[in-house]
Design a protein around this motif. Structure first.
Motif, PDB file in Angstrom:
ATOM      1  N   LYS A  88       0.126 -13.236  38.955  1.00  0.00           N
ATOM      2  CA  LYS A  88      -0.963 -14.211  39.059  1.00  0.00           C
ATOM      3  C   LYS A  88      -0.419 -15.591  39.443  1.00  0.00           C
ATOM      4  O   LYS A  88       0.730 -15.935  39.171  1.00  0.00           O
ATOM      5  CB  LYS A  88      -1.710 -14.306  37.729  1.00  0.00           C
ATOM      6  N   ASP A  89      -1.289 -16.393  40.058  1.00  0.00           N
ATOM      7  CA  ASP A  89      -0.949 -17.755  40.441  1.00  0.00           C
ATOM      8  C   ASP A  89      -1.000 -18.653  39.208  1.00  0.00           C
ATOM      9  O   ASP A  89      -2.074 -18.847  38.609  1.00  0.00           O
ATOM     10  CB  ASP A  89      -1.936 -18.249  41.503  1.00  0.00           C
ATOM     11  N   ALA A  90       0.133 -19.200  38.821  1.00  0.00           N
ATOM     12  CA  ALA A  90       0.221 -20.008  37.599  1.00  0.00           C
ATOM     13  C   ALA A  90      -0.536 -21.325  37.710  1.00  0.00           C
ATOM     14  O   ALA A  90      -0.792 -21.977  36.702  1.00  0.00           O
ATOM     15  CB  ALA A  90       1.685 -20.286  37.260  1.00  0.00           C
ATOM     16  N   ARG A  91      -0.916 -21.715  38.922  1.00  0.00           N
ATOM     17  CA  ARG A  91      -1.624 -22.984  39.105  1.00  0.00           C
ATOM     18  C   ARG A  91      -3.104 -22.873  38.761  1.00  0.00           C
ATOM     19  O   ARG A  91      -3.759 -23.879  38.496  1.00  0.00           O
ATOM     20  CB  ARG A  91      -1.483 -23.455  40.557  1.00  0.00           C
ATOM     21  N   ARG A  92      -3.642 -21.665  38.737  1.00  0.00           N
ATOM     22  CA  ARG A  92      -5.087 -21.476  38.580  1.00  0.00           C
ATOM     23  C   ARG A  92      -5.443 -21.336  37.101  1.00  0.00           C
ATOM     24  O   ARG A  92      -5.827 -20.266  36.613  1.00  0.00           O
ATOM     25  CB  ARG A  92      -5.544 -20.268  39.397  1.00  0.00           C
ATOM     26  N   ILE A  93      -5.308 -22.434  36.369  1.00  0.00           N
ATOM     27  CA  ILE A  93      -5.490 -22.412  34.916  1.00  0.00           C
ATOM     28  C   ILE A  93      -6.928 -22.070  34.544  1.00  0.00           C
ATOM     29  O   ILE A  93      -7.167 -21.230  33.669  1.00  0.00           O
ATOM     30  CB  ILE A  93      -5.085 -23.766  34.302  1.00  0.00           C
ATOM     31  N   GLU A  94      -7.895 -22.692  35.181  1.00  0.00           N
ATOM     32  CA  GLU A  94      -9.300 -22.432  34.854  1.00  0.00           C
ATOM     33  C   GLU A  94      -9.672 -20.977  35.129  1.00  0.00           C
ATOM     34  O   GLU A  94     -10.314 -20.318  34.301  1.00  0.00           O
ATOM     35  CB  GLU A  94     -10.211 -23.359  35.650  1.00  0.00           C
ATOM     36  N   PHE A 124     -10.748 -15.456  33.238  1.00  0.00           N
ATOM     37  CA  PHE A 124     -10.325 -14.061  33.329  1.00  0.00           C
ATOM     38  C   PHE A 124     -10.059 -13.482  31.944  1.00  0.00           C
ATOM     39  O   PHE A 124     -10.492 -12.364  31.619  1.00  0.00           O
ATOM     40  CB  PHE A 124      -9.070 -13.968  34.203  1.00  0.00           C
ATOM     41  N   LEU A 125      -9.362 -14.234  31.108  1.00  0.00           N
ATOM     42  CA  LEU A 125      -8.996 -13.727  29.781  1.00  0.00           C
ATOM     43  C   LEU A 125     -10.157 -13.770  28.798  1.00  0.00           C
ATOM     44  O   LEU A 125     -10.201 -12.960  27.862  1.00  0.00           O
ATOM     45  CB  LEU A 125      -7.814 -14.532  29.231  1.00  0.00           C
ATOM     46  N   TYR A 126     -11.108 -14.704  29.017  1.00  0.00           N
ATOM     47  CA  TYR A 126     -12.248 -14.813  28.107  1.00  0.00           C
ATOM     48  C   TYR A 126     -13.408 -13.927  28.557  1.00  0.00           C
ATOM     49  O   TYR A 126     -13.806 -12.993  27.866  1.00  0.00           O
ATOM     50  CB  TYR A 126     -12.706 -16.273  28.007  1.00  0.00           C
ATOM     51  N   ARG A 127     -13.929 -14.182  29.727  1.00  0.00           N
ATOM     52  CA  ARG A 127     -15.058 -13.391  30.219  1.00  0.00           C
ATOM     53  C   ARG A 127     -14.649 -11.957  30.542  1.00  0.00           C
ATOM     54  O   ARG A 127     -15.409 -11.010  30.339  1.00  0.00           O
ATOM     55  CB  ARG A 127     -15.651 -14.040  31.465  1.00  0.00           C
ATOM     56  N   GLY A 128     -13.461 -11.825  31.059  1.00  0.00           N
ATOM     57  CA  GLY A 128     -13.019 -10.508  31.483  1.00  0.00           C
ATOM     58  C   GLY A 128     -12.709  -9.560  30.344  1.00  0.00           C
ATOM     59  O   GLY A 128     -12.609  -8.344  30.557  1.00  0.00           O
ATOM     60  N   ALA A 129     -12.545 -10.092  29.138  1.00  0.00           N
ATOM     61  CA  ALA A 129     -12.194  -9.229  28.001  1.00  0.00           C
ATOM     62  C   ALA A 129     -13.384  -8.432  27.485  1.00  0.00           C
ATOM     63  O   ALA A 129     -13.215  -7.419  26.814  1.00  0.00           O
ATOM     64  CB  ALA A 129     -11.617 -10.063  26.866  1.00  0.00           C
ATOM     65  N   TYR A 130     -14.587  -8.887  27.743  1.00  0.00           N
ATOM     66  CA  TYR A 130     -15.837  -8.329  27.219  1.00  0.00           C
ATOM     67  C   TYR A 130     -15.917  -8.530  25.710  1.00  0.00           C
ATOM     68  O   TYR A 130     -16.860  -9.109  25.200  1.00  0.00           O
ATOM     69  CB  TYR A 130     -16.012  -6.854  27.585  1.00  0.00           C
ATOM     70  N   TRP A 131     -14.905  -8.053  24.946  1.00  0.00           N
ATOM     71  CA  TRP A 131     -14.868  -8.283  23.492  1.00  0.00           C
ATOM     72  C   TRP A 131     -14.307  -9.684  23.272  1.00  0.00           C
ATOM     73  O   TRP A 131     -13.155  -9.872  22.961  1.00  0.00           O
ATOM     74  CB  TRP A 131     -14.004  -7.228  22.799  1.00  0.00           C
ATOM     75  N   ARG A 132     -15.153 -10.662  23.482  1.00  0.00           N
ATOM     76  CA  ARG A 132     -14.669 -12.032  23.511  1.00  0.00           C
ATOM     77  C   ARG A 132     -14.755 -12.706  22.145  1.00  0.00           C
ATOM     78  O   ARG A 132     -15.336 -12.189  21.222  1.00  0.00           O
ATOM     79  CB  ARG A 132     -15.466 -12.841  24.544  1.00  0.00           C
ATOM     80  N   THR A 140      -8.528 -26.894  16.946  1.00  0.00           N
ATOM     81  CA  THR A 140      -7.236 -27.270  17.497  1.00  0.00           C
ATOM     82  C   THR A 140      -6.882 -26.397  18.684  1.00  0.00           C
ATOM     83  O   THR A 140      -7.556 -25.411  18.978  1.00  0.00           O
ATOM     84  CB  THR A 140      -6.143 -27.199  16.422  1.00  0.00           C
ATOM     85  N   VAL A 141      -5.818 -26.774  19.362  1.00  0.00           N
ATOM     86  CA  VAL A 141      -5.463 -26.145  20.627  1.00  0.00           C
ATOM     87  C   VAL A 141      -5.267 -24.644  20.481  1.00  0.00           C
ATOM     88  O   VAL A 141      -5.813 -23.856  21.255  1.00  0.00           O
ATOM     89  CB  VAL A 141      -4.186 -26.802  21.204  1.00  0.00           C
ATOM     90  N   VAL A 142      -4.515 -24.207  19.474  1.00  0.00           N
ATOM     91  CA  VAL A 142      -4.207 -22.786  19.365  1.00  0.00           C
ATOM     92  C   VAL A 142      -5.410 -21.980  18.885  1.00  0.00           C
ATOM     93  O   VAL A 142      -5.593 -20.830  19.279  1.00  0.00           O
ATOM     94  CB  VAL A 142      -2.984 -22.557  18.439  1.00  0.00           C
ATOM     95  N   GLY A 143      -6.260 -22.560  18.055  1.00  0.00           N
ATOM     96  CA  GLY A 143      -7.400 -21.812  17.525  1.00  0.00           C
ATOM     97  C   GLY A 143      -8.570 -21.741  18.475  1.00  0.00           C
ATOM     98  O   GLY A 143      -9.387 -20.817  18.393  1.00  0.00           O
ATOM     99  N   ALA A 144      -8.665 -22.695  19.393  1.00  0.00           N
ATOM    100  CA  ALA A 144      -9.843 -22.814  20.251  1.00  0.00           C
ATOM    101  C   ALA A 144      -9.566 -22.438  21.702  1.00  0.00           C
ATOM    102  O   ALA A 144     -10.198 -22.942  22.611  1.00  0.00           O
ATOM    103  CB  ALA A 144     -10.396 -24.232  20.182  1.00  0.00           C
ATOM    104  N   GLY A 145      -8.586 -21.558  21.923  1.00  0.00           N
ATOM    105  CA  GLY A 145      -8.383 -21.051  23.266  1.00  0.00           C
ATOM    106  C   GLY A 145      -7.667 -21.989  24.201  1.00  0.00           C
ATOM    107  O   GLY A 145      -7.779 -21.850  25.418  1.00  0.00           O
ATOM    108  N   GLY A 146      -6.926 -22.961  23.657  1.00  0.00           N
ATOM    109  CA  GLY A 146      -6.109 -23.807  24.490  1.00  0.00           C
ATOM    110  C   GLY A 146      -6.739 -25.147  24.842  1.00  0.00           C
ATOM    111  O   GLY A 146      -7.850 -25.483  24.437  1.00  0.00           O
ATOM    112  N   ILE A 147      -6.014 -25.905  25.641  1.00  0.00           N
ATOM    113  CA  ILE A 147      -6.449 -27.242  26.045  1.00  0.00           C
ATOM    114  C   ILE A 147      -7.699 -27.163  26.906  1.00  0.00           C
ATOM    115  O   ILE A 147      -8.608 -27.996  26.791  1.00  0.00           O
ATOM    116  CB  ILE A 147      -5.302 -27.953  26.778  1.00  0.00           C
ATOM    117  N   THR A 148      -7.788 -26.161  27.771  1.00  0.00           N
ATOM    118  CA  THR A 148      -8.931 -26.035  28.668  1.00  0.00           C
ATOM    119  C   THR A 148     -10.246 -26.026  27.906  1.00  0.00           C
ATOM    120  O   THR A 148     -11.186 -26.750  28.257  1.00  0.00           O
ATOM    121  CB  THR A 148      -8.793 -24.758  29.520  1.00  0.00           C
TER     122      THR A 148
END
Length: 402
Positions: free
Chosen positions: A58-64, A69-77, A285-293
């Protein structure tokens, strides 16, 4: 800039931490925190089995896009395991992007909104006199804000009373330790602590207190009312927040500021509390809430309702989260305060960092990225050790909120 490898590092320099290291074909790497206190290996499995294989190439620049991908794509979010795994990836990618840009992370986020970050420390004691003395030691170290907790007569292993002056780690055994709780005793005793603190130190230092989800809404309202003369900075987690409407009852009865959110995972957990102005500080906080994004979205939403940030920062989060949180704090226009429980010397050795403490504040430093690294060779000398958080029971044996 493609991701070439990602690996999970588990280490226990006094307590367990889970770190994700992402490497790119450009030779730049980033690290993120994925620690879930007492359930660390659940996140390790989620990362190793489900996330890491999907990162390669994956392209490391595409943070959003990666976050979606990891949130919506998981389905079990949502949930603490999923969101910590996402947070680790997100932190590492922001670290990489800021390093490539040759900027400290706060500059990449839009630049600093302040010169330094106000933090609070934890003072505790087996009784009121011990806590009063502990608060004095924090004042002597330069702290402007201190969270104060005390033992309660007749209550076994009261929450918040640590095993040392600076380092508090409640996860103390492979299986949960059983503690006891007595709400009437607590409600009678806690105000006496703040009577003593204001009597000794006046109204110079900011004082905070953690209820740790122990009270019903009306009990929390009674506590808030009794603490009003002491002009608290906040009372934290006054009642379980699954029922967000419960905070309305507290709000109707007290002007003591309210803080909540360290166990929240998404903006949906805090939406009603924020938009109805039922709290004053959001503690996600950052780790509990899915990161800085994701945390940036929460902060922007909170700012519309004059709710400020007060990120969780106990030692169950690694220095990686602390570094990332401080860059977020320096940027966030509606920053309020940052919890800062000092890590042990052995933890700091495993996670060398650029941030520093001075005169009651932290600065994240000006290193490129979030300014925290991991010494993998030293980390390997501290193998994982199972450790669970305690549980609490009322005196009649009923399970209660720890």
């Amino acid at each position: 800039m493609r991701i070439t490898s990602a690996r999970v590092i588990v280490t226990c320099p006094g307590r367990n931490f889970v770190t994700l290291k992402i490497e790119t074909d450009g030779g730049v790497y980033g690290i993120g925190d994925a620690t879930l206190n007492g359930r660390e290996m659940a996140v390790v499995a989620y990362l190793q089995d489900h996330v890491v294989p999907a990162l390669i190439g994956k392209d490391a620049r595409r943070i959003e896009d990666m976050w979606q991908f990891l949130y919506r794509g998981a389905y079990w979010r949502r949930g603490p395991v999923t969101m910590r795994a996402i947070a680790a990836v997100d932190m590492a990618l922001w670290d990489i992007k800021a390093k490539v840009a040759r900027m400290p992370l706060y500059d990449l986020l839009g630049g600093a909104s302040r010169e330094r970050v106000l933090v609070y420390g934890h003072a505790n004691g087996g009784d009121i006199d011990e806590t009063v003395e502990a608060v004095g030691r924090y004042i002597d170290m330069g702290y402007k804000a201190i969270r104060a907790q005390t033992g309660i007569p007749g209550v076994k292993l009261a929450y918040g009373v640590g095993r040392g002056d600076l380092h508090y780690e409640p996860a103390d055994a492979a299986l949960p330790t059983e503690t006891s709780w007595n709400t009437p005793a607590y409600l009678d005793h806690a105000p006496k602590l703040f009577d003593a603190l204001r009597d000794r130190y006046g109204f110079g230092p900011h004082l905070l207190h953690d209820v740790h989800h122990r009270l019903t809404p009306i009990e929390a309202a009674r506590l808030g009312k009794s603490l009003e003369p002491h002009r608290m900075f906040w009372i934290e987690d006054a009642t379980p927040a699954e029922n967000q409407e419960a905070f309305r009852l507290i709000r109707q009865h007290t002007v003591t500021p309210l803080a909540v959110g360290e166990i929240f995972n998404t903006i949906w957990d805090a939406r009603d509390l924020i938009q109805n102005q039922l709290i004053d500080y959001i503690r996600m906080t950052v780790v509990g809430a899915g990161g800085i994004t994701h945390l940036r979205r929460i902060a922007d939403f909170a700012a519309m309702y004059q709710v400020r940030t007060g990120c969780h920062g106990a030692t169950d989060l690694s220095p990686v989260t602390m570094g990332a949180a401080l860059h977020f704090d320096l940027w966030a226009p509606n920053f309020g305060i940052q919890e800062y429980m000092r890590h042990s010397d052995e933890t700091d050795a495993v996670f060398p960092h650029a941030y520093w403490f001075e005169d009651g504040h932290l600065h994240p430093g000006d290193a490129h990225g979030h300014g925290v690294d991991i010494d993998e060779e030293l980390a390997a000398k501290h193998p994982y050790r199972p450790a669970s958080l305690p549980v609490a029971r009322l005196e009649d044996g009923t399970m209660w909120n720890w």
